[in-house]
Write an enzyme that holds these catalytic residues in place. Structure first.
Site, short mmCIF file in Angstrom:
data_model
loop_
_atom_site.label_atom_id
_atom_site.label_comp_id
_atom_site.label_asym_id
_atom_site.label_seq_id
_atom_site.Cartn_x
_atom_site.Cartn_y
_atom_site.Cartn_z
N ASP A 1 10.88 -2.60 -1.20
CA ASP A 1 9.66 -1.83 -0.93
C ASP A 1 8.64 -2.76 -0.25
O ASP A 1 8.84 -3.97 -0.18
CB ASP A 1 9.15 -1.33 -2.29
CG ASP A 1 8.01 -0.36 -2.17
OD1 ASP A 1 7.81 0.23 -1.10
OD2 ASP A 1 7.30 -0.18 -3.19
N GLU B 1 6.72 -3.79 5.10
CA GLU B 1 6.20 -3.60 6.48
C GLU B 1 5.81 -4.90 7.15
O GLU B 1 5.96 -4.96 8.38
CB GLU B 1 5.00 -2.63 6.43
CG GLU B 1 5.36 -1.24 5.94
CD GLU B 1 5.69 -1.15 4.46
OE1 GLU B 1 5.16 -1.99 3.69
OE2 GLU B 1 6.47 -0.27 4.09
N ASP C 1 4.89 7.19 0.29
CA ASP C 1 4.01 7.78 -0.72
C ASP C 1 3.41 9.11 -0.30
O ASP C 1 2.25 9.20 0.10
CB ASP C 1 2.89 6.78 -1.04
CG ASP C 1 3.44 5.47 -1.57
OD1 ASP C 1 4.65 5.43 -1.88
OD2 ASP C 1 2.68 4.50 -1.67
C1 NOJ Z 1 4.92 1.73 -3.09
C2 NOJ Z 1 6.10 2.63 -3.00
O1 NOJ Z 1 6.00 3.45 -1.87
C3 NOJ Z 1 6.22 3.44 -4.27
O2 NOJ Z 1 7.33 4.28 -4.18
C4 NOJ Z 1 6.32 2.50 -5.46
O3 NOJ Z 1 6.37 3.26 -6.64
C5 NOJ Z 1 5.12 1.58 -5.49
N1 NOJ Z 1 5.04 0.86 -4.27
C6 NOJ Z 1 5.20 0.59 -6.65
O4 NOJ Z 1 6.27 -0.25 -6.50
#
Ligand code: NOJ
Length: 943
Positions: free
Chosen positions: A538, A541, A613
């Site tokens: 995660d 970017e 998100d």
């Molecule tokens: C951002 C991610 O997009 C999300 O899915 C995740 O729960 C959070 N980071 C925490 O790791």
């Protein structure tokens, strides 16, 4: 400075949870120097209505033509206002599969000796390695191109051009006009794509600030050339000054264009004339908005254009911050800025990137599937995933401890809801130190995982690229110089993310990759001898809470002296590739499963991706469909959105509808923010829980369809969920349809409900073939819209006549437990009483299908009342032998006028028997337990 920095981080962390997207954190085109300048130049040129004279021409004396390597080389000269000229070496190659590749470099920066001034901290040449990541290897060269020996003069215009004729039937021609430089690609005599049609071609050559005034044309502006004007630029010192590259690309006769993710926008891309261009720049855009051209987590600079007679593709191989402007409309002859080659409607695009060389590939072919195939040959097809990854994934931020994980798992079983994977978000670690497990809460993680494995389940744990300072891993990274460096290229760059102060592993560095490998090995703190642990990458970017535009400063430095500016969009890919590599060593001969948030062209070779998100709102359920369809067009098909929405709490109705839609996402995962209420599908209560359970079970019964789809994707880059125009390119009415799709090539046509309170949907049928309701088998026919009932418990699905697909209908707790379950075949007949289909089977886990041909591929066909299965066993192996025990337990045949009524004579392995039939029931003819083994050919004669 330090204090100010802390307060920025604190503010950021606060609004992260309190407000929606903070637009002011991100540059508009106007505020982003190179975007501002390229748009300014394009507008100035357009306003000159044809009187603009481009400074770019091919120097005829420089041209070298080679038939052997199907290439033209030479130099484009850029004439400067002060009389000087800049040399821009170019190559034009014809690639295998009839694609044209153009690269343009800048002589002065590519030749270290001739460089006037260089900032020693950086490599001085333009970044020319984006293709190392975007392509699966050096593309092969065409063997059948015919290149002109010298330039030809067009009698009507007097323009000189070079010509390349290529294709098996010489159906393609590329004409390279020398002055101004321009490329026109013809297909069957029609112009399809013109490069530099509008003269927006622009290479910002190297210059000093002092030289600039005499080297800028009157159409250019110096905005942001030596200083980043954005208020939050954090001191980007632009060591090379302006260095963007850009060109316009016209798609002649093409009204619709698709691709260039990631944007939460419509499937068919919009005109950007009165808006910002689409931006491709990987950023952590929390609480993103829908119907927006804002950049998101991933970037694939590939655009596909569609018209009735052909499909075209443009692959822009550049990893820097990039924009694409789109202008639609039919050519108005009064405006010289418009295309005059044809009277058809066209789409004109303008591409520009902040740095790097210009490197692009042009493709034209007869159909969208052919373009998918060409892209796959260049960039790589998606890797065949393990079968379990196509099951349901249960995630939330966070499952708190071992007991919590096992409790959720047990509840799924109590409610008889299948699932395959449970996920751990960042809180499982000791203070967000990756490669550790939180003491007291996850001490028994190995035991926990073993328990999950007993029912065939898997665990995914998150590992991000930011590494908290002051523990073993970051100390190693700093000591061994494995992190991204600061802008002085002397020390490791520090910024802020989840753990607070962090460093970032530089996965462009082979040594960093070797170190990353070790961290995942089975003998570290992160070890466990289970083989069912997989990884979620995660924030790659990279997300930097303290950085400009929530990411890394553009002038920090990577391995090899490359500025982050040049490589930004490829960083996430190098990170998940490093993880893939590490996991393939940890579990030998197991296909690694990695989920990534940041991605780039080429990511499909080693990762699945999700759309980040989103919110628990109907509009986000709706937008997830065009976003997933876009991914299919650009060769990154293993994708999905957080089911239920990440931020917020969905109503039970929204959650239920989201599950009914989510079962069609190639990657199907429920996920929720740490502040959201628990919402595992068993929590909502009746009738919702049963409806969600039935939806998930439907996904499981169709796993053979999805897995066969992924097998095809791994060979031809065919989509997993297929836009309607793929099978109906001549039907322009279906080009913009973004809320319906076919499932791979199974003929299943689905329209998920995305409207609150809906009890019916209007489904568009793109052709005149017979369709049958999936549940009632009723006939629905006629091109156009049809109303289908869609009460809360109903998912609108039709079966197109002409297809045969396979299901596994028995409920099991996980896909692994279904491995040797019997199949049900569903046959939907076309007007002639015929249908075809296929089924791919392998062990679902290893690479043996590749190494040892350990697979079975079945072709099904029915014609003249004879149903036939033709089996191709890759190689006789213990696994393919075991499939002897896997039978077909039921065959369901639906059709318009079924003429057979009672008997079904079966033959397999030289033996014959009669199978029991139930005649016509629920509008279908059913053969009960024909008992044929799936791994050997058979026939069934129906009377
Ligand atoms: C951002 C991610 O997009 C999300 O899915 C995740 O729960 C959070 N980071 C925490 O790791």
């Amino acid at each position: 400075m330090k204090l100010e920095f802390v307060s920025i981080v604190a503010t950021f962390a606060l609004f992260r949870s309190v407000f929606g997207v903070k637009r002011e954190l991100f540059k508009t085109c106007e505020q982003n120097g190179f975007c501002h300048r390229n748009r300014h130049l394009a507008n100035a040129i357009s306003n000159k209505h044809g009187s603009y004279s481009s400074p770019y021409s091919v120097d005829e004396t420089s041209i070298r033509i080679s038939e052997e390597v199907s290439a033209i080389e030479g130099s484009i000269m850029k004439k400067l206002p002060n009389g000087k000229a800049v040399e821009l070496p170019f190559t034009i190659e014809v690639l295998k599969s009839d694609n044209i590749r153009l690269t343009i470099d800048e002589k002065e920066r590519s030749d270290p000796k001739s460089l006037r001034v260089a900032d020693k901290r950086f490599k001085s040449r333009r970044f020319n390695e984006a293709s190392k990541y975007a392509l699966k290897g050096e593309p092969e060269i065409s063997v059948n191109a015919k290149l002109t020996k010298e330039s030809i003069t067009d009698k009507s215009t007097g323009e000189k051009y070079l010509s390349i004729i290529y294709g098996d039937e010489s159906e393609y021609e590329a004409q390279i006009t020398l002055s101004p430089f321009k490329i026109t690609v013809y297909y069957h005599g029609q112009p399809e794509i013109i490069l530099n049609d509008r003269n927006f071609f622009n290479i910002e050559h190297w210059r000093t600030q002092d030289q600039q005034a005499s080297e800028l044309s009157p159409e250019e502006t110096d905005y942001g050339t030596f200083k980043d004007e954005f208020k939050d630029s954090q001191g980007d010192h632009l060591p090379f000054g302006p260095e963007s590259i850009g060109v316009d690309v016209s798609f002649i006769g093409y009204d619709k264009v698709f691709g260039i993710p990631e944007h939460a926008d419509t499937f068919s891309l919009k005109d950007t004339t009165n808006d910002d261009p689409y931006r491709l720049f990987n950023v952590d855009i929390f609480e993103y908005e829908t119907q927006s051209k804002f950049p998101m987590y991933g970037s694939i600079p590939f655009m596909v254009a569609q018209k009735k007679s052909a499909t075209a593709g443009l692959f822009w191989i550049n990893a820097a911050d990039t924009y694409v402007d789109i202008k639609k409309g039919s050519p108005a002859q009064s405006n010289p800025d418009q295309i005059v080659l044809t009277s058809e409607k066209s789409t004109k695009t303008h591409w520009f990137s902040e740095a790097g060389i210009l490197d692009l590939i042009i493709m034209v072919d007869k159909s969208p599937l052919a373009i998918n195939k060409k892209y796959g040959e260049l960039s790589g097809n998606p890797e065949l995933p393990q079968l379990f990854t196509l099951g349901y994934h249960q995630c939330r931020w966070n499952y708190n401890d071992v007991d919590d994980v096992l409790d959720v798992s047990e509840k799924f079983d109590n409610f008889e809801i299948p699932y395959d994977v449970i996920w751990l978000d960042i809180e499982y670690t000791e203070n967000k130190k990756y490669f550790t497990w939180k003491k007291g809460l996850f001490d028994d993680h190995v035991e926990m995982n073993k328990k999950l494995a007993e029912t065939g389940r898997n665990l995914v744990a998150i590992i991000d690229p930011h590494i908290k300072t002051d523990y073993q891993v970051s100390n190693d990274i700093e000591k061994q110089g494995l992190g991204i460096k600061n802008s002085d290229n002397d020390d490791t760059y520090h910024g802020h993310c989840w753990p607070g102060e962090s460093v970032w592993i530089d996965t462009f560095n082979p040594k960093s990759k070797a170190y990353w490998n070790k961290l995942f090995a089975n003998n570290t703190d992160f070890s466990g001898d289970e083989t069912n642990l997989h990884i979620w990458n995660d924030m790659s970017e990279p997300s930097v809470f303290s950085g400009p535009e929530t990411t890394a400063p553009k002038d920090i430095v990577h391995y090899g002296g490359w500025e982050h500016r040049s490589v930004h969009n490829a960083y996430g890919l190098t990170f998940h590739e490093a993880t893939y590599d590490a996991m393939s060593k940890r579990y030998v001969n197991k296909r690694p499963f990695i989920l990534t948030r940041a991605y780039y062209a080429g990511s499909q070779r080693s990762a699945a991706m999700w759309s980040g998100d989103n919110k628990s709102k109907w509009e986000f359920l709706k937008i997830s469909l065009p976003m997933a369809l876009t991914s299919q067009v650009v060769g990154m098909p293993f994708t999905g959105s957080d089911v239920g929405g990440f931020f917020g709490d969905p109503s039970s109705e929204l959650l239920t509808r989201w599950y009914q839609a989510g079962i069609w996402y190639p990657f199907f995962r429920g996920h929720a923010h740490i502040d959201s209420k628990r919402r595992e599908p068993y929590i909502a209560g009746e009738p919702y829980t049963s409806i969600m359970r039935d939806a998930i079970r439907l996904r499981y019964s169709l796993l053979p369809v999805f897995y066969t789809g992924f097998h095809h994707a791994s060979i031809t880059n065919a989509p997993i969920i297929t836009p309607l125009f793929y099978s109906n390119p001549e039907n322009e009415d279906c080009y913009e349809i973004e809320d319906e799709f076919f499932v791979a090539d199974s003929g299943l046509l689905v329209k998920p409900v995305t409207q609150e309170g809906a009890t019916s949907v209007s489904i568009y049928i793109p052709d005149e073939k017979p369709y049958f309701d999936y549940h009632t088998h009723e006939l629905i026919q006629g091109k156009g819209s049809h109303d289908l009932q869609a009460e809360l418990e109903q998912i609108p699905i039709l079966m197109q006549g002409g297809h045969i697909f396979s299901r596994k209908d028995r409920y099991r707790r996980s896909s692994k437990l279904m491995k040797y379950d019997p199949y049900t075949l569903v046959v939907a007949l076309d007007e002639e009483g015929s249908a075809k289909g296929s089924l791919y089977i392998d062990d679902g886990e290893t690479f043996d299908y590749k190494k040892d041909d350990d697979f079975v591929y079945v072709d099904f066909a029915i014609k003249d009342n004879k149903l036939q299965s033709s089996v191709n066993v890759g190689k006789q192996t213990p696994f393919t032998e075991l499939l002897d025990k896997v039978k077909v337990e039921k065959i369901i045949i639906v059709g318009k006028d079924i003429s057979f009524s009672s008997s079904a004579k079966v033959s397999q392995n030289g033996e014959n028997w009669e199978a029991e039939t139930i005649g016509i029931n629920n509008n279908a003819f059913i053969i009960r337990n024909p008992a044929v083994a799936i791994n050997k050919s058979w026939t069934i004669e129906l009377n």
